[in-house]
Design an enzyme around this catalytic site. Structure first.
Site, mmCIF file in Angstrom:
data_model
loop_
_atom_site.group_PDB
_atom_site.id
_atom_site.type_symbol
_atom_site.label_atom_id
_atom_site.label_comp_id
_atom_site.label_asym_id
_atom_site.label_seq_id
_atom_site.Cartn_x
_atom_site.Cartn_y
_atom_site.Cartn_z
ATOM 1 N N GLY A 102 42.848 -59.630 -2.280
ATOM 2 C CA GLY A 102 42.506 -58.733 -0.929
ATOM 3 C C GLY A 102 42.152 -57.588 -1.083
ATOM 4 O O GLY A 102 41.645 -56.551 -0.136
ATOM 5 N N GLU A 135 44.753 -61.598 -7.769
ATOM 6 C CA GLU A 135 44.072 -62.660 -7.497
ATOM 7 C C GLU A 135 42.866 -62.084 -6.596
ATOM 8 O O GLU A 135 42.623 -62.682 -5.426
ATOM 9 C CB GLU A 135 44.828 -63.683 -6.566
ATOM 10 C CG GLU A 135 45.874 -64.226 -7.106
ATOM 11 C CD GLU A 135 46.717 -64.979 -6.254
ATOM 12 O OE1 GLU A 135 46.573 -64.939 -5.065
ATOM 13 O OE2 GLU A 135 48.075 -65.440 -6.572
ATOM 14 N N ARG A 195 30.877 -65.317 8.851
ATOM 15 C CA ARG A 195 31.909 -63.912 8.963
ATOM 16 C C ARG A 195 31.565 -63.107 10.010
ATOM 17 O O ARG A 195 32.697 -62.904 10.956
ATOM 18 C CB ARG A 195 31.824 -63.218 7.564
ATOM 19 C CG ARG A 195 32.044 -63.566 6.328
ATOM 20 C CD ARG A 195 32.269 -62.641 5.063
ATOM 21 N NE ARG A 195 33.395 -61.768 5.323
ATOM 22 C CZ ARG A 195 33.383 -60.568 5.551
ATOM 23 N NH1 ARG A 195 32.115 -59.881 5.789
ATOM 24 N NH2 ARG A 195 34.399 -59.972 5.796
ATOM 25 N N CYS A 225 22.535 -73.270 18.553
ATOM 26 C CA CYS A 225 22.539 -73.208 20.197
ATOM 27 C C CYS A 225 23.759 -72.744 20.529
ATOM 28 O O CYS A 225 24.595 -73.628 21.002
ATOM 29 C CB CYS A 225 22.251 -74.514 20.396
ATOM 30 S SG CYS A 225 20.465 -74.971 20.312
ATOM 31 N N GLU A 226 24.399 -71.705 20.280
ATOM 32 C CA GLU A 226 25.292 -70.962 20.891
ATOM 33 C C GLU A 226 25.165 -69.466 21.210
ATOM 34 O O GLU A 226 24.643 -68.745 20.325
ATOM 35 C CB GLU A 226 26.535 -71.165 19.879
ATOM 36 C CG GLU A 226 26.905 -72.600 19.635
ATOM 37 C CD GLU A 226 28.652 -72.735 19.470
ATOM 38 O OE1 GLU A 226 29.377 -71.792 19.832
ATOM 39 O OE2 GLU A 226 28.748 -73.640 18.757
HETATM 40 C C1 LIG Z 1 41.966 -65.905 -0.242
HETATM 41 C C2 LIG Z 1 43.149 -65.552 -1.265
HETATM 42 C C3 LIG Z 1 42.914 -64.825 -2.144
HETATM 43 C C4 LIG Z 1 41.515 -63.742 -2.315
HETATM 44 O O1 LIG Z 1 41.679 -62.966 -1.437
HETATM 45 P P1 LIG Z 1 40.172 -61.882 -1.409
HETATM 46 O O2 LIG Z 1 40.478 -61.332 -0.160
HETATM 47 O O3 LIG Z 1 38.937 -62.511 -1.419
HETATM 48 O O4 LIG Z 1 40.342 -61.025 -2.615
HETATM 49 C C5 LIG Z 1 43.960 -64.521 -3.201
HETATM 50 N N1 LIG Z 1 45.041 -65.521 -3.037
HETATM 51 C C6 LIG Z 1 45.051 -66.169 -2.103
HETATM 52 C C7 LIG Z 1 46.351 -67.020 -2.144
HETATM 53 C C8 LIG Z 1 44.186 -66.406 -1.299
HETATM 54 O O5 LIG Z 1 44.393 -67.246 -0.359
#
Ligand SMILES: *Cc1c(COP(=O)(O)O)cnc(C)c1O
EC number: 4.1.1.20
Length: 407
Positions: free
Chosen positions: A219, A261, A300, A337-338
């Site tokens: 995140g 992660e 996005r 086309c939106e």
């Molecule tokens: C998407 C996700 C991430 C990575 O999120 P980022 O915002 O890209 O860092 C890490 N862990 C899990 C379980 C996710 O679903």
């Protein structure tokens, strides 16, 4: 912008438009920065849903970073990129027994996101190793759709059900080796991450002795807007490390290790999306710049209302010499086309004309990986600018034939 004007035009001439361009230098820099940021106390695993291009995965693996997969397709891709089963952590949710078996057959550790999935795993892999994803009750993120913990999301096990989880573990004689969570995507302030980590560690202390690892999720945000500050890893470390220390003093297994992660953080800023202006118009007083960057290419802005910096690169056509700057805001749109197909609303681009290039910054995360064939549009090519400055194709664009190959 890691490309000069002429380079961008050359890439579009050679590889077509639109096209994703990645910088090897920036990717490696981000990988190293993140490893350094945690002084080796948190080992990162790349969440490949942000970008699953095999050439980029190779670079990330070379940098010593593991990988998280959310589907058997992602595992398949990771294996092609040379990741071994012990470098892959599978964090699925609501997946079939067949998919769980796919992981188990390859010796890949699975995190169960619910009691149902834990039971399903137990039936397949009695006596095996397993991890559990908990929902710490705290979420964070840039919009509601990407908050992945807290009281209003589908993810993780509610800690109220710890006892039931333990019963299932013993019913199937499974060894719980790790606990993970992921509170959401794109935060720029460390507080919620640290608070959620603290909650998780308290729960681990109360319930789960003898773990090998605790994984706090990803995140970590990047600044998409020019006025946004970078996430301050120094501050994050300063807040997080005392929490880890206090946990270590009280926990029975001194060899427990900590993980995170990152997805976006590693790949967002190394990616640039180039597209071409094909039309300019005024509709009832609004100026539009019409490009080939539809939301099938970059989703996005439409999906999350996200902001991307866009730059206008002028084609050096002789007739443009000394072209005046029109300082009127224009809305940059795609060819789908939106009416929602808006890349960037009301931007001061200057005088855009046909055959100019639009460069979308920070497009390396959740760009190509969310691209689709909507409107039977072709997904673009991906190219890499290597550390030596060479530009090479790392994924070919779709062809018209690829649109009908499954029929
Ligand atoms: C998407 C996700 C991430 C990575 O999120 P980022 O915002 O890209 O860092 C890490 N862990 C899990 C379980 C996710 O679903």
């Amino acid at each position: 912008m890691f490309l000069k004007n002429e380079e961008a035009f050359e890439i579009v001439r050679e590889f077509g438009s639109p096209v994703y361009v990645y910088s090897e230098d920036i990717l490696r820099q981000r990988c190293r920065e993140l490893i350094d940021a945690f002084d080796g106390r948190l080992s990162p695993s790349f969440s490949i849903k942000a970008n699953s291009n095999i050439s980029l995965l190779n670079i990330i693996r070379e940098e010593g970073i593991g990988a998280d997969a959310m589907s058997h397709g992602e595992i398949f891709v990771l294996e092609h990129a040379g990741f071994s089963s012990d470098e892959i952590f599978y964090i699925g949710n609501n997946v079939s027994a067949d998919e769980l078996r796919y992981c188990i057959d390859r010796g890949i550790l699975v995190s169960a996101d619910s009691l149902s999935q834990l039971e399903s795993l137990g039936r397949i892999n009695r006596g095996g190793r397993v991890a559990l994803r908990f929902n710490p009750g705290i979420g964070a993120g840039h919009c509601e759709k990407v908050v992945t913990a807290g009281h209003k999301t589908k993810f993780g096990i509610d800690p109220r059900f710890c006892a039931q989880a333990k019963e299932l573990l013993s019913k199937y004689d499974m060894k719980l080796v790790g606990i993970n969570q992921h509170i959401g995507s794109l935060f720029l302030e460390p507080a919620p991450y640290v608070e959620a980590a603290e909650n998780l560690l308290e729960m681990v202390l109360d319930n789960f002795p003898g773990l090998d690892f605790v994984d706090f999720g990803g995140g970590f945000g990047v600044p998409y807007r020019p006025d946004e500050p970078r996430l301050d890893f120094g501050k994050l470390r300063e807040m997080l490390f005392p929490v880890l220390d206090s946990f270590m003093e009280r926990y029975d297994n001194k060899y427990v290790h900590f993980k995170c992660e990152p997805g976006r953080y590693l790949v967002a800023e190394c990616g640039l999306l180039l597209g071409t202006v094909h039309a300019v118009k005024e509709n009832y007083g609004e100026a539009y710049v019409g490009t080939d960057i539809g939301f099938n290419v970059l989703m996005r802005p439409v999906l999350y209302d996200s902001y991307h910096e866009v730059k206008l690169l002028r084609n050096s056509d002789e007739t443009r010499k000394g072209a005046g700057e029109k300082a009127l805001p224009a809305t940059i749109v795609g060819n789908i086309c939106e009416s929602g197909d808006i890349l960037a609303a009301k931007r001061l681009l200057g005088d855009a004309r046909e055959n100019d290039i639009i460069a979308v910054e920070n497009a390396g995360a959740y760009g190509y990986s969310m691209a689709s064939n909507y409107n039977c549009r072709l997904r673009p090519a991906e190219v890499l600018k290597t550390a030596q400055g060479e530009v090479k194709l790392i994924r070919a664009a779709d062809t018209l034939e690829s649109l009908i190959e499954n029929f």
